[in-house]
Design a protein around this motif. Structure first.
Motif, PDB file in Angstrom:
ATOM      1  N   ALA A   1     -36.773  43.774  56.913  1.00  0.00           N
ATOM      2  CA  ALA A   1     -36.220  42.564  56.297  1.00  0.00           C
ATOM      3  C   ALA A   1     -37.324  41.812  55.566  1.00  0.00           C
ATOM      4  N   TYR A   2     -37.070  41.512  54.295  1.00  0.00           N
ATOM      5  CA  TYR A   2     -38.051  40.815  53.463  1.00  0.00           C
ATOM      6  C   TYR A   2     -37.414  39.598  52.791  1.00  0.00           C
ATOM      7  N   ALA A   3     -38.209  38.551  52.645  1.00  0.00           N
ATOM      8  CA  ALA A   3     -37.747  37.338  51.974  1.00  0.00           C
ATOM      9  C   ALA A   3     -38.127  37.388  50.501  1.00  0.00           C
ATOM     10  N   THR A   4     -37.264  36.837  49.672  1.00  0.00           N
ATOM     11  CA  THR A   4     -37.542  36.729  48.240  1.00  0.00           C
ATOM     12  C   THR A   4     -37.005  35.403  47.738  1.00  0.00           C
ATOM     13  N   THR A   5     -37.644  34.848  46.721  1.00  0.00           N
ATOM     14  CA  THR A   5     -37.274  33.535  46.200  1.00  0.00           C
ATOM     15  C   THR A   5     -36.467  33.669  44.926  1.00  0.00           C
ATOM     16  N   VAL A   6     -35.291  33.037  44.892  1.00  0.00           N
ATOM     17  CA  VAL A   6     -34.490  33.006  43.666  1.00  0.00           C
ATOM     18  C   VAL A   6     -35.156  32.045  42.687  1.00  0.00           C
ATOM     19  N   GLN A   7     -35.485  32.557  41.516  1.00  0.00           N
ATOM     20  CA  GLN A   7     -36.188  31.762  40.515  1.00  0.00           C
ATOM     21  C   GLN A   7     -35.271  31.228  39.422  1.00  0.00           C
ATOM     22  N   GLU A   8     -34.136  31.910  39.207  1.00  0.00           N
ATOM     23  CA  GLU A   8     -33.190  31.502  38.175  1.00  0.00           C
ATOM     24  C   GLU A   8     -31.784  31.517  38.757  1.00  0.00           C
TER      25      GLU A   8
ATOM     26  N   ASP B   1     -34.873  30.877  50.685  1.00  0.00           N
ATOM     27  CA  ASP B   1     -35.225  32.245  50.316  1.00  0.00           C
ATOM     28  C   ASP B   1     -34.184  33.231  50.852  1.00  0.00           C
ATOM     29  N   LEU B   2     -33.889  34.245  50.027  1.00  0.00           N
ATOM     30  CA  LEU B   2     -32.984  35.300  50.448  1.00  0.00           C
ATOM     31  C   LEU B   2     -33.722  36.296  51.327  1.00  0.00           C
ATOM     32  N   GLN B   3     -33.011  36.814  52.292  1.00  0.00           N
ATOM     33  CA  GLN B   3     -33.582  37.824  53.178  1.00  0.00           C
ATOM     34  C   GLN B   3     -32.661  39.044  53.133  1.00  0.00           C
ATOM     35  N   LEU B   4     -33.189  40.172  52.657  1.00  0.00           N
ATOM     36  CA  LEU B   4     -32.425  41.406  52.598  1.00  0.00           C
ATOM     37  C   LEU B   4     -33.216  42.548  53.223  1.00  0.00           C
ATOM     38  N   LEU B   5     -32.507  43.559  53.664  1.00  0.00           N
ATOM     39  CA  LEU B   5     -33.144  44.763  54.168  1.00  0.00           C
ATOM     40  C   LEU B   5     -33.657  45.591  52.999  1.00  0.00           C
ATOM     41  N   ALA B   6     -34.738  46.314  53.233  1.00  0.00           N
ATOM     42  CA  ALA B   6     -35.362  47.093  52.164  1.00  0.00           C
ATOM     43  C   ALA B   6     -35.909  48.402  52.705  1.00  0.00           C
TER      44      ALA B   6
ATOM     45  N   PHE C   1     -25.718  43.711  33.115  1.00  0.00           N
ATOM     46  CA  PHE C   1     -26.510  44.587  33.979  1.00  0.00           C
ATOM     47  C   PHE C   1     -27.271  43.737  34.993  1.00  0.00           C
ATOM     48  N   LEU C   2     -27.143  44.098  36.282  1.00  0.00           N
ATOM     49  CA  LEU C   2     -27.831  43.404  37.370  1.00  0.00           C
ATOM     50  C   LEU C   2     -28.533  44.422  38.243  1.00  0.00           C
ATOM     51  N   GLY C   3     -29.824  44.205  38.523  1.00  0.00           N
ATOM     52  CA  GLY C   3     -30.592  45.084  39.390  1.00  0.00           C
ATOM     53  C   GLY C   3     -31.089  44.343  40.620  1.00  0.00           C
ATOM     54  N   ILE C   4     -30.966  44.985  41.787  1.00  0.00           N
ATOM     55  CA  ILE C   4     -31.388  44.399  43.064  1.00  0.00           C
ATOM     56  C   ILE C   4     -32.232  45.423  43.805  1.00  0.00           C
ATOM     57  N   GLN C   5     -33.462  45.066  44.143  1.00  0.00           N
ATOM     58  CA  GLN C   5     -34.346  46.008  44.842  1.00  0.00           C
ATOM     59  C   GLN C   5     -33.927  46.202  46.298  1.00  0.00           C
ATOM     60  N   GLY C   6     -33.439  45.162  46.938  1.00  0.00           N
ATOM     61  CA  GLY C   6     -33.061  45.248  48.342  1.00  0.00           C
ATOM     62  C   GLY C   6     -31.764  46.007  48.563  1.00  0.00           C
TER      63      GLY C   6
END
Length: 241
Positions: free
Chosen positions: A121-128, A140-145, A178-183
């Motif tokens: 699980a990693y946190a990431t910050t929404v910038q837009e 911050d969003l937390q998703l599995l990776a 088009f939307l890309g999500i790494q998690g």
């Protein structure tokens, strides 16, 4: 809503009895957000290609153990189909490998992370903030990776929506559709735990231990499920953002 799933890999046979396959995970995730959603699966990694970009309201990819930089026939074919979706203004959501392949197909770059495996699980910050990010979550969003590669350079017209020091281009939007999500919002904690153990020899015991410890944290999988469906609906309708 009718969604085409572009399958790019299979869950290891040893793990499928407990966790199912990758398309199953995506369907479980999105059906929990909207039970009216319908799906068709295309086994792209086995050479199956959709016959038309118009077959569905939107499209979504699974992850893959392959790299977007690999020179396989099916990867070249899927890249070409992504470009057809772009030309036809069709919504596409890329998950992990699909996020990376989207970037590369549209002129961006993908590289191995200098910080090693992203696992757990990693946190990431929404910038837009975007209109389809509803319900809104200000923390911050937390998703599995589970990844080594990541997008290192945006394609032309790409915009970073979320990022972190570990993965600066964690979520991107290219154009309107088009939307890309790494998690991996479709992954479960149980699957990531079993996957970490399964890949222990490749990942290393220390990183596996850290990943298992991170699984105690909250994850925002259902929030992302709503965002994905909202994105596809808005992009299909021609709405901006």
């Amino acid at each position: 809503m009718n969604i085409g799933i572009l399958q790019c890999d299979d869950v290891a046979p040893e793990l499928q009895p407990r966790h199912g396959n990758y398309p199953d995970m995506i369907q479980t995730l999105l059906l929990a957000a909207d039970p009216r959603t319908h799906f068709t699966v295309y086994a792209c990694h086995q050479g199956e290609t959709p016959s038309s970009t118009d077959a569905h309201d939107g499209w979504i990819t699974t992850g893959s153990k392959c790299s977007a930089n690999d020179d396989f026939d099916w990867i070249r074919t899927l890249s070409g189909f992504m470009r057809l979706l772009w030309q036809a203004d069709k919504p596409l959501v890329g998950i992990c490998f699909g996020h990376q392949l989207m970037a590369r197909a549209m002129g961006g770059q993908v590289a191995r992370s200098p910080m090693g495996w992203g696992l757990g699980a990693y946190a990431t910050t929404v910038q837009e903030k975007q209109p389809w990010m509803s319900p809104w979550y200000s923390e911050d969003l937390q998703l599995l990776a589970s990844h080594q590669d990541q997008v290192s350079e945006l394609p032309p017209g790409g915009q970073i929506l979320a990022g972190s020091s570990f993965c600066p281009i964690y979520m991107m939007q290219v154009g309107r559709h088009f939307l890309g999500i790494q998690g991996h919002p479709e992954f479960t904690r149980a699957y990531v735990s079993d996957l970490a153990n399964f890949r222990r020899d490749r990942i290393g015991a220390e990183r596996v231990l850290a990943a298992r410890h991170s699984l105690k944290l909250a994850v925002h999988d259902q929030l992302l499920a709503h965002w994905i469906l909202n994105f596809i609906a808005r992009a299909k309708s021609g709405q901006q953002g």
